[in-house]
Write a protein that holds these residues in place. Structure first.
Motif, mmCIF file in Angstrom:
data_model
loop_
_atom_site.group_PDB
_atom_site.id
_atom_site.type_symbol
_atom_site.label_atom_id
_atom_site.label_comp_id
_atom_site.label_asym_id
_atom_site.label_seq_id
_atom_site.Cartn_x
_atom_site.Cartn_y
_atom_site.Cartn_z
ATOM 1 N N LEU A 136 4.408 -2.121 -2.453
ATOM 2 C CA LEU A 136 3.119 -1.654 -1.934
ATOM 3 C C LEU A 136 3.299 -0.819 -0.669
ATOM 4 N N ILE A 137 4.249 -1.204 0.168
ATOM 5 C CA ILE A 137 4.545 -0.408 1.370
ATOM 6 C C ILE A 137 5.044 0.981 0.971
ATOM 7 N N LEU A 138 5.990 1.016 0.028
ATOM 8 C CA LEU A 138 6.539 2.296 -0.425
ATOM 9 C C LEU A 138 5.474 3.141 -1.114
ATOM 10 N N ILE A 194 1.614 7.815 -1.087
ATOM 11 C CA ILE A 194 0.242 8.333 -1.031
ATOM 12 C C ILE A 194 0.027 9.173 0.223
ATOM 13 N N LEU A 195 0.596 8.748 1.338
ATOM 14 C CA LEU A 195 0.502 9.524 2.574
ATOM 15 C C LEU A 195 1.162 10.895 2.409
ATOM 16 N N ILE A 196 2.282 10.941 1.708
ATOM 17 C CA ILE A 196 2.956 12.215 1.440
ATOM 18 C C ILE A 196 2.056 13.117 0.597
ATOM 19 N N VAL A 197 1.416 12.518 -0.410
ATOM 20 C CA VAL A 197 0.486 13.275 -1.258
ATOM 21 C C VAL A 197 -0.642 13.869 -0.420
ATOM 22 N N LEU A 198 -1.190 13.077 0.475
ATOM 23 C CA LEU A 198 -2.303 13.535 1.319
ATOM 24 C C LEU A 198 -1.866 14.618 2.299
ATOM 25 N N GLN A 199 -0.626 14.542 2.743
ATOM 26 C CA GLN A 199 -0.125 15.513 3.711
ATOM 27 C C GLN A 199 0.324 16.817 3.053
ATOM 28 N N LEU A 223 -5.347 4.805 -1.039
ATOM 29 C CA LEU A 223 -4.539 4.295 0.074
ATOM 30 C C LEU A 223 -5.163 3.036 0.681
ATOM 31 N N ILE A 224 -6.475 3.051 0.876
ATOM 32 C CA ILE A 224 -7.168 1.880 1.432
ATOM 33 C C ILE A 224 -7.026 0.680 0.498
ATOM 34 N N CYS A 250 -4.552 -4.518 -0.812
ATOM 35 C CA CYS A 250 -3.725 -5.323 -1.709
ATOM 36 C C CYS A 250 -2.478 -5.820 -0.988
ATOM 37 N N LEU A 251 -1.908 -4.976 -0.135
ATOM 38 C CA LEU A 251 -0.724 -5.361 0.649
ATOM 39 C C LEU A 251 -1.052 -6.505 1.608
ATOM 40 N N ILE A 252 -2.183 -6.397 2.302
ATOM 41 C CA ILE A 252 -2.590 -7.454 3.238
ATOM 42 C C ILE A 252 -2.780 -8.773 2.502
#
Length: 201
Positions: A81-83, A88-93, A112-113, A118-120
């Motif tokens: 989930l971290i990876l 997703i951050l790369i996709v957004l950037q 991403l949210i 889910c990670l939390i």
């Protein structure tokens, strides 16, 4: 029946859902978008959201962090989930910017949210259904697009509802989740997309 229900979990795997949402968007958007740009984005997203996570999974399996693709324990879910959040951050950037396709940008913000939620929960040792998070998020995005573009996609939404039911049945049949884990998954998938609609609808 057992083989059918088992196959549903693989056919409608969470990895394919973001790309499904993107392809649906480009097929329904009334805006003119050059075909070469669409192809470039779809191919880039296929590599980043499907191929790369699969390669990362095999890496994690090789070093003993995960045991199976089903990620049966909450502990196994944390690093994937971290990876996935980083991907997703790369996709957004790099791939989807607000100026090019604001709908897709906020769609992936919602993903991403949901991923972070889910990670939390995984850290707190609660195993929400990633299958239901993925399909319900896409379902909500489809509804928002139908309103945004004023298009009738009732047939698509009906089919999506059937698929959601089939996935839930499959996960229960395989004893991968409890009913509450499926329900929480639906809420985690829908709510971010529903809230973010206010920024682009």
């Amino acid at each position: 029946m057992d083989k059918l229900l088992r196959s549903i979990s693989y056919i409608f795997h969470p990895l394919i859902m973001p790309l499904l949402g993107v392809i649906f968007y480009f097929s329904k958007s009334p805006r003119y978008i050059p075909l070469d740009i669409i192809q470039a984005k779809v191919i880039s997203l296929f590599i980043l959201t499907i191929i790369l996570p699969i390669l990362l999974y095999f890496l994690l399996k090789t070093i003993g962090i995960v045991n199976t693709i089903n990620l049966k324990s909450t502990k196994e879910r944390i690093y994937p989930l971290i990876l996935n959040g980083i991907v997703i951050l790369i996709v957004l950037q790099r791939i989807l910017t607000p100026s090019q396709a604001i709908e897709l940008y906020f769609f992936f913000i919602g993903i991403l949210i949901s991923n972070m939620a889910c990670l939390i929960l995984a850290i707190l040792k609660f195993k929400a259904s990633i299958h239901m998070i993925a399909i319900s998020g896409v379902f909500m995005f489809f509804i928002a697009l139908s309103i945004h573009f004023s298009i009738n996609i009732n047939g698509t939404l009906a089919l999506m509802s059937i698929i959601m039911g089939a996935i839930a049945t499959s996960r229960l049949h395989l004893k991968a989740h409890t009913s509450i884990e499926l329900i929480i998954g639906v809420f985690i998938g829908i709510l971010p997309q529903l809230i973010l609609v206010n920024y682009w609808l």
